[in-house]
Design a protein around this motif. Sequence first.
Motif, PDB file in Angstrom:
ATOM      1  N   ARG A 101     104.988  -9.391  29.854  1.00  0.00           N
ATOM      2  CA  ARG A 101     104.063  -8.772  28.905  1.00  0.00           C
ATOM      3  C   ARG A 101     104.803  -7.868  27.923  1.00  0.00           C
ATOM      4  O   ARG A 101     104.517  -7.857  26.731  1.00  0.00           O
ATOM      5  N   LEU A 102     105.803  -7.117  28.405  1.00  0.00           N
ATOM      6  CA  LEU A 102     106.590  -6.258  27.520  1.00  0.00           C
ATOM      7  C   LEU A 102     107.379  -7.092  26.510  1.00  0.00           C
ATOM      8  O   LEU A 102     107.475  -6.731  25.336  1.00  0.00           O
ATOM      9  N   LEU A 103     107.951  -8.209  26.959  1.00  0.00           N
ATOM     10  CA  LEU A 103     108.707  -9.069  26.045  1.00  0.00           C
ATOM     11  C   LEU A 103     107.801  -9.695  24.988  1.00  0.00           C
ATOM     12  O   LEU A 103     108.193  -9.807  23.826  1.00  0.00           O
ATOM     13  N   ARG A 110     107.903  -9.228  20.667  1.00  0.00           N
ATOM     14  CA  ARG A 110     108.226 -10.528  20.070  1.00  0.00           C
ATOM     15  C   ARG A 110     109.495 -11.118  20.673  1.00  0.00           C
ATOM     16  O   ARG A 110     110.365 -11.600  19.972  1.00  0.00           O
ATOM     17  N   GLY A 111     109.596 -11.063  21.968  1.00  0.00           N
ATOM     18  CA  GLY A 111     110.827 -11.466  22.608  1.00  0.00           C
ATOM     19  C   GLY A 111     110.851 -12.826  23.229  1.00  0.00           C
ATOM     20  O   GLY A 111     110.650 -12.974  24.417  1.00  0.00           O
ATOM     21  N   VAL A 113     114.446  -5.931  27.962  1.00  0.00           N
ATOM     22  CA  VAL A 113     113.381  -5.631  27.005  1.00  0.00           C
ATOM     23  C   VAL A 113     113.963  -4.927  25.782  1.00  0.00           C
ATOM     24  O   VAL A 113     113.617  -5.229  24.648  1.00  0.00           O
ATOM     25  N   ARG A 114     114.896  -3.998  25.996  1.00  0.00           N
ATOM     26  CA  ARG A 114     115.509  -3.286  24.872  1.00  0.00           C
ATOM     27  C   ARG A 114     116.338  -4.230  23.993  1.00  0.00           C
ATOM     28  O   ARG A 114     116.317  -4.136  22.769  1.00  0.00           O
ATOM     29  N   GLN A 115     117.073  -5.170  24.614  1.00  0.00           N
ATOM     30  CA  GLN A 115     117.843  -6.148  23.838  1.00  0.00           C
ATOM     31  C   GLN A 115     116.920  -7.056  23.032  1.00  0.00           C
ATOM     32  O   GLN A 115     117.183  -7.354  21.869  1.00  0.00           O
ATOM     33  N   ALA A 174     109.553   4.848  22.487  1.00  0.00           N
ATOM     34  CA  ALA A 174     108.268   5.075  21.814  1.00  0.00           C
ATOM     35  C   ALA A 174     107.809   3.827  21.077  1.00  0.00           C
ATOM     36  O   ALA A 174     106.625   3.462  21.135  1.00  0.00           O
ATOM     37  N   TRP A 175     108.709   3.137  20.381  1.00  0.00           N
ATOM     38  CA  TRP A 175     108.341   1.936  19.631  1.00  0.00           C
ATOM     39  C   TRP A 175     107.904   0.826  20.579  1.00  0.00           C
ATOM     40  O   TRP A 175     106.903   0.148  20.342  1.00  0.00           O
ATOM     41  N   ILE A 176     108.657   0.625  21.665  1.00  0.00           N
ATOM     42  CA  ILE A 176     108.319  -0.416  22.640  1.00  0.00           C
ATOM     43  C   ILE A 176     106.970  -0.112  23.281  1.00  0.00           C
ATOM     44  O   ILE A 176     106.126  -0.987  23.437  1.00  0.00           O
ATOM     45  N   ALA A 177     106.739   1.152  23.640  1.00  0.00           N
ATOM     46  CA  ALA A 177     105.476   1.546  24.267  1.00  0.00           C
ATOM     47  C   ALA A 177     104.302   1.334  23.311  1.00  0.00           C
ATOM     48  O   ALA A 177     103.231   0.871  23.716  1.00  0.00           O
ATOM     49  N   GLU A 178     104.504   1.654  22.048  1.00  0.00           N
ATOM     50  CA  GLU A 178     103.445   1.464  21.053  1.00  0.00           C
ATOM     51  C   GLU A 178     103.087  -0.010  20.919  1.00  0.00           C
ATOM     52  O   GLU A 178     101.922  -0.384  20.867  1.00  0.00           O
ATOM     53  N   ARG A 179     104.090  -0.870  20.869  1.00  0.00           N
ATOM     54  CA  ARG A 179     103.851  -2.312  20.749  1.00  0.00           C
ATOM     55  C   ARG A 179     103.133  -2.863  21.981  1.00  0.00           C
ATOM     56  O   ARG A 179     102.327  -3.781  21.884  1.00  0.00           O
TER      57      ARG A 179
END
Length: 144
Positions: A21-23, A27-28, A62-64, A112-117
């Motif tokens: 779900r995070l990916l 857009r991963g 997820v960060r990559q 913060a950006w990942i959490a917002e998305r």
Amino acid sequence: MGESVWDIIDRYKAEYDKVKRLLRAVRGGRFRGRKPNGKWWVRFGSGRATLDLLADTPEELVRQAAVFRCGDCGHKTTGHRRKSKEEASCVGVSCTCKATQAEIIAKQSTTAWIAERAGLTERELFRGVRGPTSIVSSVEDAHG
């Protein structure tokens, strides 16, 4: 008594679903789960343009994946065409993005950006996602 095998499987399935779900939120690519050597795996592209990202932890993966594509235009941050030698901006025909590769990476690598998305708070973003561990050792620990 230790954790049952079914509890371990449920925990791994919940972790897999959360990382997937995070990916999707960042857009991963296509999430492939874990390889037998314990590396987490996501695939971008198809055919000869395939690129696999591997990481030791789901958080690192997820960060990559978050910085691999521009969140605004969807172009690869590593594939932005250059306007000049110093500037690396996206100049594709269908792209309106004016950000440089460094700006995209700096913005999209933040929690913060990942959490917002993903629609989560920063505290609950990676809750329930472990670091690098061996599945075999977890099962052995559960059965003593």
